[in-house]
Design a protein around this motif. Structure first.
Motif, PDB file in Angstrom:
ATOM      1  N   TYR A 186     -31.893  40.274 -24.274  1.00  0.00           N
ATOM      2  CA  TYR A 186     -31.228  39.183 -24.971  1.00  0.00           C
ATOM      3  C   TYR A 186     -29.964  39.683 -25.671  1.00  0.00           C
ATOM      4  CZ  TYR A 186     -30.247  35.513 -28.312  1.00  0.00           C
ATOM      5  OH  TYR A 186     -29.617  34.541 -29.045  1.00  0.00           O
ATOM      6  N   TYR A 187     -30.076  40.785 -26.397  1.00  0.00           N
ATOM      7  CA  TYR A 187     -28.908  41.316 -27.099  1.00  0.00           C
ATOM      8  C   TYR A 187     -27.851  41.825 -26.127  1.00  0.00           C
ATOM      9  CZ  TYR A 187     -30.787  40.919 -31.773  1.00  0.00           C
ATOM     10  OH  TYR A 187     -31.256  40.427 -32.963  1.00  0.00           O
ATOM     11  N   SER A 238     -26.246  38.477 -24.562  1.00  0.00           N
ATOM     12  CA  SER A 238     -25.630  37.515 -25.481  1.00  0.00           C
ATOM     13  C   SER A 238     -24.405  38.084 -26.179  1.00  0.00           C
ATOM     14  CB  SER A 238     -26.646  37.051 -26.528  1.00  0.00           C
ATOM     15  OG  SER A 238     -26.967  38.116 -27.400  1.00  0.00           O
ATOM     16  N   ILE A 253     -24.372  39.440 -29.046  1.00  0.00           N
ATOM     17  CA  ILE A 253     -24.551  39.340 -30.496  1.00  0.00           C
ATOM     18  C   ILE A 253     -24.819  40.739 -31.046  1.00  0.00           C
ATOM     19  CG2 ILE A 253     -26.000  38.407 -32.344  1.00  0.00           C
ATOM     20  CD1 ILE A 253     -26.618  36.055 -30.505  1.00  0.00           C
ATOM     21  N   PRO A 254     -24.133  41.132 -32.117  1.00  0.00           N
ATOM     22  CA  PRO A 254     -24.415  42.452 -32.692  1.00  0.00           C
ATOM     23  C   PRO A 254     -25.806  42.473 -33.337  1.00  0.00           C
ATOM     24  CG  PRO A 254     -22.843  41.267 -34.049  1.00  0.00           C
ATOM     25  CD  PRO A 254     -23.058  40.448 -32.816  1.00  0.00           C
ATOM     26  N   THR A 293     -28.138  43.002 -36.063  1.00  0.00           N
ATOM     27  CA  THR A 293     -28.243  43.132 -37.513  1.00  0.00           C
ATOM     28  C   THR A 293     -29.653  42.721 -37.900  1.00  0.00           C
ATOM     29  OG1 THR A 293     -27.511  40.865 -37.911  1.00  0.00           O
ATOM     30  CG2 THR A 293     -25.790  42.570 -37.817  1.00  0.00           C
ATOM     31  N   SER A 306     -29.986  38.882 -37.672  1.00  0.00           N
ATOM     32  CA  SER A 306     -30.041  38.378 -36.295  1.00  0.00           C
ATOM     33  C   SER A 306     -31.353  38.770 -35.633  1.00  0.00           C
ATOM     34  CB  SER A 306     -28.852  38.890 -35.478  1.00  0.00           C
ATOM     35  OG  SER A 306     -28.970  40.263 -35.209  1.00  0.00           O
ATOM     36  N   ASP A 309     -33.983  36.418 -36.969  1.00  0.00           N
ATOM     37  CA  ASP A 309     -33.759  35.089 -36.397  1.00  0.00           C
ATOM     38  C   ASP A 309     -34.246  35.018 -34.951  1.00  0.00           C
ATOM     39  OD1 ASP A 309     -32.749  32.424 -36.363  1.00  0.00           O
ATOM     40  OD2 ASP A 309     -31.026  33.166 -35.210  1.00  0.00           O
ATOM     41  N   ILE A 310     -33.952  36.019 -34.161  1.00  0.00           N
ATOM     42  CA  ILE A 310     -34.348  36.021 -32.753  1.00  0.00           C
ATOM     43  C   ILE A 310     -35.862  36.172 -32.616  1.00  0.00           C
ATOM     44  CG2 ILE A 310     -34.141  37.260 -30.564  1.00  0.00           C
ATOM     45  CD1 ILE A 310     -31.680  35.586 -31.450  1.00  0.00           C
TER      46      ILE A 310
END
Length: 167
Positions: A37-38, A41, A43-44, A46, A49, A52-53
């Protein structure tokens, strides 16, 4: 030099190894999906994040459902037996869940669900054998029905959680 005690119940040992193996497998699978996923996507990574994921995606849901029976592996008391048996009730009710939600008309799927349900029933019968419930977990025959009811309630609760989480 023997590494396994002579009075070892190999059926119970294989059940414990299976549950532990599935737990590790689902954790690794969740981590792999999270990394994918990372990677895709952009998205960095953190802490916010990640939280949230993990809470919004279902990558670790199978491992979460296996926490209870995995804890049961390490408890050599009545509660350990209940936790392990609850996973089999979860598998049984989860295999029967599609029949309550929709009409399944593919005979191969019906046969598959019957096969899975039969296999889980065999595992449940094995866990209810006297050599396991009485000898290893000290559950008297009078308390066996109550222990099975508690395990059934836990297993059905896990199925309801999974059905609610699916949407």
């Amino acid at each position: 030099m023997k590494t396994i005690a002579p009075n070892t119940n190999y059926y119970l040992l294989s059940i414990k190894i299976l549950i532990f193996f599935l737990f590790i497998l689902f954790i690794v699978q969740g981590i792999s999906r999270l990394q994918d996923y990372y990677e895709y996507s952009g998205i960095p990574i953190t802490m916010t994040s990640l939280i949230d994921i993990v809470t919004s995606k279902s990558y670790f849901r199978p491992a979460l459902l296996l926490v209870i029976p995995t804890i049961g592996i390490f408890l050599q008391e009545k509660i350990g037996w209940v936790f392990m048996v609850s996973y089999f009730y979860f598998l049984l009710t989860n295999a029967l869940y599609p029949f309550t939600k929709e009409y399944v008309n593919d005979y191969r799927m019906i046969l598959f669900y019957i096969l899975i349900s039969g296999l889980v029933m065999l595992l449940l019968v094995g866990m209810n054998k006297k050599s396991i419930h009485l000898t290893k977990y000290h559950i008297q025959r009078e308390n066996l029905m109550l222990s099975n009811i508690i395990a059934f309630v836990i297993g059905v609760s896990m199925t309801i959680y999974l059905a609610y989480a699916r949407g």
